[in-house]
Design an enzyme around this catalytic site. Structure first.
Site, PDB file in Angstrom:
ATOM      1  N   LYS A 265      -6.461   3.353  -2.988  1.00 15.15           N
ATOM      2  CA  LYS A 265      -6.925   3.258  -1.603  1.00 15.15           C
ATOM      3  C   LYS A 265      -7.202   4.656  -1.086  1.00 15.15           C
ATOM      4  O   LYS A 265      -6.445   5.593  -1.354  1.00 15.15           O
ATOM      5  CB  LYS A 265      -5.855   2.554  -0.763  1.00 15.15           C
ATOM      6  CG  LYS A 265      -6.125   2.477   0.728  1.00 15.15           C
ATOM      7  CD  LYS A 265      -4.992   1.735   1.423  1.00 15.15           C
ATOM      8  CE  LYS A 265      -5.079   1.822   2.932  1.00 15.15           C
ATOM      9  NZ  LYS A 265      -3.957   1.117   3.611  1.00 15.15           N
TER      10      LYS A 265
ATOM     11  N   LYS B  60      -9.761   0.193  -2.522  1.00 13.52           N
ATOM     12  CA  LYS B  60      -9.739  -0.217  -1.124  1.00 13.52           C
ATOM     13  C   LYS B  60     -10.224   0.962  -0.295  1.00 13.52           C
ATOM     14  O   LYS B  60      -9.605   2.020  -0.284  1.00 13.52           O
ATOM     15  CB  LYS B  60      -8.330  -0.632  -0.694  1.00 13.52           C
ATOM     16  CG  LYS B  60      -8.222  -0.977   0.804  1.00 13.52           C
ATOM     17  CD  LYS B  60      -6.825  -1.450   1.159  1.00 13.52           C
ATOM     18  CE  LYS B  60      -6.650  -1.627   2.657  1.00 13.52           C
ATOM     19  NZ  LYS B  60      -5.284  -2.113   3.014  1.00 13.52           N
TER      20      LYS B  60
ATOM     21  N   ASP C 100       0.868  -1.179   0.000  1.00 17.06           N
ATOM     22  CA  ASP C 100       0.000   0.000   0.000  1.00 17.06           C
ATOM     23  C   ASP C 100       0.907   1.232   0.000  1.00 17.06           C
ATOM     24  O   ASP C 100       1.501   1.580   1.020  1.00 17.06           O
ATOM     25  CB  ASP C 100      -0.912   0.009   1.223  1.00 17.06           C
ATOM     26  CG  ASP C 100      -1.986  -1.075   1.169  1.00 17.06           C
ATOM     27  OD1 ASP C 100      -1.860  -2.006   0.348  1.00 17.06           O
ATOM     28  OD2 ASP C 100      -2.946  -1.000   1.963  1.00 17.06           O
TER      29      ASP C 100
END
Length: 226
Positions: free
Chosen positions: A164, A189, A103
Site C-alpha cells: 500500500k 492498494k 494494513d
C-alpha cells in the site's frame, strides 16, 4: 468475512459498478475519529458496496454493527515505529476483534538504515500471526526509488498479500509511477490523494487492485452507472 485480493485489472473502465465499488476501501483514520464517524463510513460502505478501513479501537464495535462490510484496520499506524512484538500483538488483537484485513506500516527508519532483514522479519511475524490478508504500507512519499524497491521486496519476501502506498499522514500520496513500480512485486492498494473516479481509474490502470480513500462515496458515485 475475508475480502478477496483480485488479480491485476486489465480494463478498469469495464468494471461494473459493483465490481468497481469492491475495489474501494472507504476510510476514516484521523486522530479525532469517533465511533459516530466510523458508523457513517460503515453505512456508506454498506450502501455503496465498498469495504471499510477504520481505527483498531473500533473494530469490535464495527464488526458487530456491519457484519457484511469487509473490514480493514491498521497496525503500527501511522509511523510504524512500534516494536515487532507490539505490531504482532496489535495485529492478532485486531483479527480476533473482527478485522478481515490488516494494513501494516513498515519501519521506514530501519529500511533507510539498510536493515532490510529486520523489516522483512517484522512483516513476516505479523503475517504468521493472523489468517487474514496483510497489506504493507510502505509510505512512498518518504522513499527513494531504490528504497521503494527494497520495501516492496521485503513485503513480498515476508509473504504479505499486498503493498500500500501511503498512510495519508506524510506529505504526498499515491502516484502512477509508484504504483507501476510496486505492482512488479505484489498487488497494490493506492492510498493518499485519490479523490475521484478518474483518479481511481488512473491508479487501477497503473496496476493497483484496491483504492484507499476517505472520499469513497465520491469515487464510486463517479462511475458511469452510478
Amino acid at each position: 468475512m475475508t475480502t478477496a485480493t483480485p488479480d491485476a485489472i486489465d480494463d478498469p473502465r469495464s468494471l461494473s459498478l459493483a465490481e468497481f465499488a469492491a475495489t474501494v476501501d472507504h476510510t476514516v483514520l484521523g486522530p479525532e475519529t469517533t465511533m459516530a464517524d466510523v458508523e457513517t463510513v460503515l453505512d456508506a460502505a454498506a450502501d455503496h458496496g465498498m469495504n471499510a478501513c477504520i481505527p483498531p479501537c473500533y473494530v469490535a464495535e464495527a464488526a458487530d454493527r456491519a457484519p457484511d462490510v469487509p473490514l480493514a484496520t491498521v497496525v503500527g499506524f501511522p509511523h510504524g515505529q512500534n516494536t515487532p512484538e507490539a505490531k504482532r500483538d496489535e495485529g492478532e488483537d485486531a483479527w480476533r476483534s473482527g478485522a478481515d484485513e490488516l494494513d501494516l506500516v513498515i519501519n521506514v527508519g530501519r529500511l533507510r538504515a539498510g536493515e532490510d532483514d529486520l523489516v522483512t522479519a517484522e512483516i513476516a511475524e505479523v503475517v504468521a500471526a493472523v489468517p487474514v490478508p496483510v497489506k504493507v504500507i510502505v509510505e512512498t512519499a518518504l522513499l527513494s526509488a531504490d528504497e521503494l524497491h527494497r520495501a516492496c521486496a521485503a513485503a513480498r519476501d515476508a509473504d504479505a498479500t499486498m503493498v500500500k502506498t501511503s498512510t495519508g499522514f506524510a506529505d504526498g500520496g499515491a502516484t502512477v509511477a509508484d504504483v507501476e513500480l510496486m505492482s512488479e512485486y505484489l498487488p497494490v492498494k493506492a492510498s493518499g490523494g485519490v479523490g475521484s473516479y478518474e483518479e481511481a481509474i488512473a491508479m487501477l490502470e497503473a496496476g493497483a487492485v484496491r483504492i484507499g480513500a476517505s472520499s469513497g462515496v465520491d469515487i464510486v458515485s463517479g462511475h458511469p452507472d452510478a
